[in-house]
Each structure stands twice: as structure tokens, then as C-alpha cells.
Scaffold this motif. Sequence first.
Motif, PDB file in Angstrom:
ATOM      1  N   VAL A 184       0.672  -1.102  -0.288  1.00  0.00           N
ATOM      2  CA  VAL A 184      -0.134  -0.560  -0.056  1.00  0.00           C
ATOM      3  C   VAL A 184       0.879   1.315   0.068  1.00  0.00           C
ATOM      4  O   VAL A 184       0.591   2.285  -0.985  1.00  0.00           O
ATOM      5  CB  VAL A 184      -1.043  -0.021   1.216  1.00  0.00           C
ATOM      6  CG1 VAL A 184      -1.590   1.533   1.521  1.00  0.00           C
ATOM      7  CG2 VAL A 184      -2.039  -1.095   1.083  1.00  0.00           C
ATOM      8  N   THR A 208       2.181   1.518  -3.044  1.00  0.00           N
ATOM      9  CA  THR A 208       1.411   2.659  -4.159  1.00  0.00           C
ATOM     10  C   THR A 208       0.887   3.818  -3.797  1.00  0.00           C
ATOM     11  O   THR A 208       1.104   4.452  -4.763  1.00  0.00           O
ATOM     12  CB  THR A 208      -0.293   1.374  -4.594  1.00  0.00           C
ATOM     13  OG1 THR A 208       0.488   0.197  -4.608  1.00  0.00           O
ATOM     14  CG2 THR A 208      -1.085   2.495  -4.842  1.00  0.00           C
ATOM     15  N   LEU A 230      -6.694   2.458   5.963  1.00  0.00           N
ATOM     16  CA  LEU A 230      -5.941   1.729   6.477  1.00  0.00           C
ATOM     17  C   LEU A 230      -5.034   2.127   7.941  1.00  0.00           C
ATOM     18  O   LEU A 230      -5.048   0.868   8.396  1.00  0.00           O
ATOM     19  CB  LEU A 230      -4.468   1.722   5.914  1.00  0.00           C
ATOM     20  CG  LEU A 230      -3.319   0.971   5.855  1.00  0.00           C
ATOM     21  CD1 LEU A 230      -3.847  -0.222   4.974  1.00  0.00           C
ATOM     22  CD2 LEU A 230      -1.957   1.825   4.407  1.00  0.00           C
TER      23      LEU A 230
END
Length: 264
Positions: free
Chosen positions: A95, A98, A136
Motif C-alpha cells: 500500500v 502504491t 489503513l
Amino acid sequence: MPAAVAASGFEPPTIQDFFPPAVLFAGTPFELNRVMLIRLLALAALVAWLYFGTRKMKLVPGRGQVATEFALGFVRNNIAIETLGEEDGRRFMPVIMTMFFLTFGMNITGVIPALQLAGTAVIGLPVILALIAWALFIYAGFKKLGWTYLKNALFLPGVPWPLYFLLTPLEILSTFIVRPITLTMRLLMNMVSGHLLLALVYAASSFFLFTLLPQGNLFGLIGIGTVLFGIAYLAFEIFVALLQAYVFAFLTAIYIQLAVAEEH
């Protein structure tokens, strides 16, 4: 000078640059304007780079592989592992990777000729990225600590309980509301201001050199200065595009690290 500017019809860039008309599929749910096309192009370029750059890794790397490994290693070592440690760094690395490369890829379109508009200069994408980061770190906290995460986040240890009436609302505001807002606005405003200033420099240079100077107006010589400033500011915008990607990914990692910490 003001009279010359008015007579020339010089139009500086405005906020309307970020809301262009539809290019494809107008009036449908799939309507695409220039901003969306730039985002799709940047996404396709990122996917192609990551696919072809990692498809055939060699023991003795070529220049392209060295550049790819350096970029991936930078995010891995300097953001994910250094901030979260080996275990959590590896866990959340996809993540964070990204976040970094998508943000940079969307930022850098603001300085690419013929595109010249960052995909993150319209609020939709920064909001989505910020909400992903928000979800998150909340997930990470609950996953590791359960409801203890919420207790640690809202009730600071070692504080006299009457102060909780003041501190707990502030913690709710700063942790769960301010964080995604600041992530969004920091990225958005940097890209918006960068585009407006670059567009102003381009427009001013064109006006001075190709409108005033051919008319014999010596004010047109100012265009030489605006061109030089534009080159310098272009280099600065490339740095800002990289810096904002780093800041966004780094703050996401920091928020995760704070969420999984046993105590705050």
C-alpha cells in the motif's frame, strides 16, 4: 504597461483550468474530461513501467533495472522499513509503495508538455488517497491492539481524568478528522498552486515575447526573465512532485506506526 496588457486581451490562468469540458462520453456516467484522461494515461504508464521493469530481473542488472530497483528500494528502505520496522514494513509495503508511486505519477503530469496538469490537482483523487490512508491506520490499530487502540488514541495515559473532557475531543479531532483533511489539502494545494504559477509564467512569456515585442514595445524584453524563471520553477515543480509523494507515503507510514504502538 497595464494599458498594453488590457489592449492585448491577455488572460491569466484561472481555477477553471481544473474543470475542463467533457472529451469523451459526455452526459453519461463514464464521462471523461482532460483531467480524467491524464489520470488514466499516468496510471497506464505506471503499470507499464512496473510490469516491464520487473518482468525479467537479471543477476547483473542493466540501467533500467538499476533505476527500477533504486526507486523501489528507496520506498522500501526509507519509508516502509525505516518507519514501521521489518515486520510491519513488509506487511504494509504494497500500500505504501502504491501511495508513493501513484502520487508521484499523478503529480509529475503537471510538468509534462501537452499534459501540464497534475492528476492530483483536482480534489477527487487526493480525497480517495487520504481516505485509504485513514482507513489503513485505523485498520492497523484495531488489527494489532483491538479496542485498546481506541483507548490509547482517545485517552492519553498518565493524564488526570478530568483533563479527558478537554483532551479526548481534541484527540478525536486531530486523529480521525484532521489527518485525512491535512493529507488531502497539502497535496491538492501544492499541485494547484504549482499549475497556476507555471501556467502564468508560460502565458506571460508568450505575451511578452510574441505579442508585445513584435509591436516594438520594450516591455516585451521582460519575457526573457519570465522564460528563465519558468525553467527554474519547472525544475522546482519536479522536486515538489517527488517531495509531495514522499510526504504522503511517509505520513501514511507514520500514522500506521502510531496506530500499532502499544502506547502513545
